[in-house]
Design a protein around this motif. Sequence first.
Motif, PDB file in Angstrom:
ATOM      1  N   MET A   1     -30.133  62.424   1.965  1.00  0.00           N
ATOM      2  CA  MET A   1     -31.014  61.628   2.801  1.00  0.00           C
ATOM      3  C   MET A   1     -31.034  62.214   4.208  1.00  0.00           C
ATOM      4  SD  MET A   1     -30.596  57.660   3.963  1.00  0.00           S
ATOM      5  CE  MET A   1     -31.476  57.047   2.553  1.00  0.00           C
ATOM      6  N   LEU A   2     -32.189  62.123   4.839  1.00  0.00           N
ATOM      7  CA  LEU A   2     -32.338  62.497   6.242  1.00  0.00           C
ATOM      8  C   LEU A   2     -32.486  61.221   7.049  1.00  0.00           C
ATOM      9  CD1 LEU A   2     -32.823  64.441   8.629  1.00  0.00           C
ATOM     10  CD2 LEU A   2     -35.227  64.573   7.905  1.00  0.00           C
ATOM     11  N   ILE A   3     -31.584  61.036   8.018  1.00  0.00           N
ATOM     12  CA  ILE A   3     -31.655  59.899   8.928  1.00  0.00           C
ATOM     13  C   ILE A   3     -32.034  60.462  10.287  1.00  0.00           C
ATOM     14  CG2 ILE A   3     -30.425  57.956   9.952  1.00  0.00           C
ATOM     15  CD1 ILE A   3     -28.467  58.189   7.494  1.00  0.00           C
ATOM     16  N   ALA A   4     -33.252  60.192  10.730  1.00  0.00           N
ATOM     17  CA  ALA A   4     -33.767  60.733  11.985  1.00  0.00           C
ATOM     18  C   ALA A   4     -33.769  59.642  13.046  1.00  0.00           C
ATOM     19  CB  ALA A   4     -35.175  61.288  11.790  1.00  0.00           C
ATOM     20  N   LEU A   5     -32.944  59.853  14.082  1.00  0.00           N
ATOM     21  CA  LEU A   5     -32.893  58.916  15.192  1.00  0.00           C
ATOM     22  C   LEU A   5     -33.789  59.419  16.313  1.00  0.00           C
ATOM     23  CD1 LEU A   5     -30.055  58.472  13.680  1.00  0.00           C
ATOM     24  CD2 LEU A   5     -29.417  57.371  15.802  1.00  0.00           C
ATOM     25  N   GLY A   6     -34.358  58.496  17.055  1.00  0.00           N
ATOM     26  CA  GLY A   6     -35.177  58.839  18.204  1.00  0.00           C
ATOM     27  C   GLY A   6     -35.071  57.757  19.258  1.00  0.00           C
ATOM     28  N   GLY A   7     -35.504  58.091  20.454  1.00  0.00           N
ATOM     29  CA  GLY A   7     -35.504  57.145  21.559  1.00  0.00           C
ATOM     30  C   GLY A   7     -35.349  57.884  22.867  1.00  0.00           C
ATOM     31  N   LEU A   8     -35.706  57.239  23.937  1.00  0.00           N
ATOM     32  CA  LEU A   8     -35.600  57.858  25.256  1.00  0.00           C
ATOM     33  C   LEU A   8     -34.147  58.176  25.590  1.00  0.00           C
ATOM     34  CD1 LEU A   8     -38.113  55.657  27.273  1.00  0.00           C
ATOM     35  CD2 LEU A   8     -38.363  58.091  26.689  1.00  0.00           C
ATOM     36  N   PRO A   9     -33.926  59.143  26.478  1.00  0.00           N
ATOM     37  CA  PRO A   9     -32.564  59.415  26.936  1.00  0.00           C
ATOM     38  C   PRO A   9     -31.929  58.144  27.509  1.00  0.00           C
ATOM     39  CG  PRO A   9     -34.042  61.159  27.653  1.00  0.00           C
ATOM     40  CD  PRO A   9     -34.906  60.067  27.072  1.00  0.00           C
ATOM     41  N   GLY A  10     -30.653  57.954  27.231  1.00  0.00           N
ATOM     42  CA  GLY A  10     -29.934  56.813  27.763  1.00  0.00           C
ATOM     43  C   GLY A  10     -29.970  55.566  26.899  1.00  0.00           C
ATOM     44  N   THR A  11     -30.577  55.653  25.715  1.00  0.00           N
ATOM     45  CA  THR A  11     -30.626  54.481  24.836  1.00  0.00           C
ATOM     46  C   THR A  11     -29.432  54.415  23.890  1.00  0.00           C
ATOM     47  OG1 THR A  11     -32.026  55.655  23.256  1.00  0.00           O
ATOM     48  CG2 THR A  11     -33.146  54.284  24.904  1.00  0.00           C
ATOM     49  N   VAL A  94     -35.877  64.534  -0.486  1.00  0.00           N
ATOM     50  CA  VAL A  94     -34.898  63.480  -0.182  1.00  0.00           C
ATOM     51  C   VAL A  94     -35.589  62.352   0.581  1.00  0.00           C
ATOM     52  CG1 VAL A  94     -32.989  65.136  -0.099  1.00  0.00           C
ATOM     53  CG2 VAL A  94     -34.152  64.485   2.023  1.00  0.00           C
ATOM     54  N   PRO A  95     -34.982  61.168   0.559  1.00  0.00           N
ATOM     55  CA  PRO A  95     -35.538  60.062   1.350  1.00  0.00           C
ATOM     56  C   PRO A  95     -35.343  60.302   2.843  1.00  0.00           C
ATOM     57  CG  PRO A  95     -33.889  59.263  -0.237  1.00  0.00           C
ATOM     58  CD  PRO A  95     -33.855  60.748  -0.259  1.00  0.00           C
ATOM     59  N   LEU A  96     -36.230  59.733   3.612  1.00  0.00           N
ATOM     60  CA  LEU A  96     -36.138  59.753   5.072  1.00  0.00           C
ATOM     61  C   LEU A  96     -35.950  58.329   5.552  1.00  0.00           C
ATOM     62  CD1 LEU A  96     -36.565  61.070   7.938  1.00  0.00           C
ATOM     63  CD2 LEU A  96     -38.982  60.473   7.650  1.00  0.00           C
ATOM     64  N   PHE A  97     -35.043  58.146   6.510  1.00  0.00           N
ATOM     65  CA  PHE A  97     -34.865  56.851   7.152  1.00  0.00           C
ATOM     66  C   PHE A  97     -34.961  57.094   8.648  1.00  0.00           C
ATOM     67  CE2 PHE A  97     -32.751  53.066   8.694  1.00  0.00           C
ATOM     68  CZ  PHE A  97     -33.275  52.095   7.862  1.00  0.00           C
ATOM     69  N   GLU A  98     -35.937  56.468   9.300  1.00  0.00           N
ATOM     70  CA  GLU A  98     -36.166  56.665  10.725  1.00  0.00           C
ATOM     71  C   GLU A  98     -35.630  55.483  11.519  1.00  0.00           C
ATOM     72  OE1 GLU A  98     -40.524  57.623   9.848  1.00  0.00           O
ATOM     73  OE2 GLU A  98     -40.089  58.837  11.635  1.00  0.00           O
ATOM     74  N   VAL A 166     -30.334  48.164   1.830  1.00  0.00           N
ATOM     75  CA  VAL A 166     -31.192  47.016   1.503  1.00  0.00           C
ATOM     76  C   VAL A 166     -32.599  47.450   1.166  1.00  0.00           C
ATOM     77  CG1 VAL A 166     -32.279  44.940   2.456  1.00  0.00           C
ATOM     78  CG2 VAL A 166     -29.864  45.402   2.887  1.00  0.00           C
ATOM     79  N   SER A 167     -33.192  48.275   2.015  1.00  0.00           N
ATOM     80  CA  SER A 167     -34.588  48.647   1.785  1.00  0.00           C
ATOM     81  C   SER A 167     -34.712  50.147   1.584  1.00  0.00           C
ATOM     82  CB  SER A 167     -35.443  48.223   2.978  1.00  0.00           C
ATOM     83  OG  SER A 167     -34.995  48.865   4.146  1.00  0.00           O
ATOM     84  N   PRO A 168     -35.431  50.554   0.547  1.00  0.00           N
ATOM     85  CA  PRO A 168     -35.611  51.989   0.345  1.00  0.00           C
ATOM     86  C   PRO A 168     -36.430  52.582   1.480  1.00  0.00           C
ATOM     87  CG  PRO A 168     -36.973  50.741  -1.187  1.00  0.00           C
ATOM     88  CD  PRO A 168     -36.146  49.740  -0.408  1.00  0.00           C
ATOM     89  N   PRO A 169     -35.970  53.701   2.023  1.00  0.00           N
ATOM     90  CA  PRO A 169     -36.720  54.336   3.112  1.00  0.00           C
ATOM     91  C   PRO A 169     -38.089  54.819   2.652  1.00  0.00           C
ATOM     92  CG  PRO A 169     -34.501  55.239   2.895  1.00  0.00           C
ATOM     93  CD  PRO A 169     -34.754  54.378   1.699  1.00  0.00           C
ATOM     94  N   ASP A 170     -38.987  54.875   3.573  1.00  0.00           N
ATOM     95  CA  ASP A 170     -40.335  55.366   3.332  1.00  0.00           C
ATOM     96  C   ASP A 170     -40.306  56.890   3.418  1.00  0.00           C
ATOM     97  OD1 ASP A 170     -43.528  54.779   4.999  1.00  0.00           O
ATOM     98  OD2 ASP A 170     -43.027  55.831   3.165  1.00  0.00           O
ATOM     99  N   THR A 171     -40.657  57.576   2.338  1.00  0.00           N
ATOM    100  CA  THR A 171     -40.616  59.038   2.337  1.00  0.00           C
ATOM    101  C   THR A 171     -42.001  59.654   2.440  1.00  0.00           C
ATOM    102  OG1 THR A 171     -40.606  59.050  -0.069  1.00  0.00           O
ATOM    103  CG2 THR A 171     -38.455  59.154   1.047  1.00  0.00           C
TER     104      THR A 171
END
Length: 174
Positions: A1-11, A94-98, A166-171
């Motif tokens: 699985m790929l878990i991709a995190l994002g967000g502005l610096p400092g979060t 593979v599944p992706l989870f963002e 709980v929830s299958p990631p959207d791929t």
Amino acid sequence: MLIALGGLPGTGKTTVAQTLARKLAAVYLRIDTLEQAFIRSGSGQADIGPGGYLAGYAVAADNLRLGLTVVADSVNALQVTRSAWRNVALEAGVPLFEVELICSDTTKHRLRVEAREADIPGHQLPTWKSVLERQYDPWNSQHLLIDTANVSVEHAVETIIRSLSVSPPDTRAS
């Protein structure tokens, strides 16, 4: 699985991503680390453009094809980068989870940005002004949103892990 995190610096992306990777025994991939390595390589070019992300996609794909879970830590501010992470997962089968991290408390967010110290040698951290001026496209894909203003790192990580089961990631690529 790929878990991709994002967000502005400092979060809190890096702290959450590292803790999550440790808990899952996953590969940890930080775009800042790759970009700083390019800068230190002596090319004399401080602005490396998309190079860090392109290297990150390739390293993630290699590890995903080995059957490893990858936690990708990047600002991921643009639709084009989010789409590229989706394509990496799709091509690796593979599944992706963002996950998008925000800090809704502006005062707390600013203090985090201004109090941070670089943990990568030579890394120039963004200023509060540059965080405010950064282009940050709204997310248009299914993702988990975590507001780090009032939750601990441990709570954020547990929320991600619970959501994974709980929830299958959207791929789907979009």
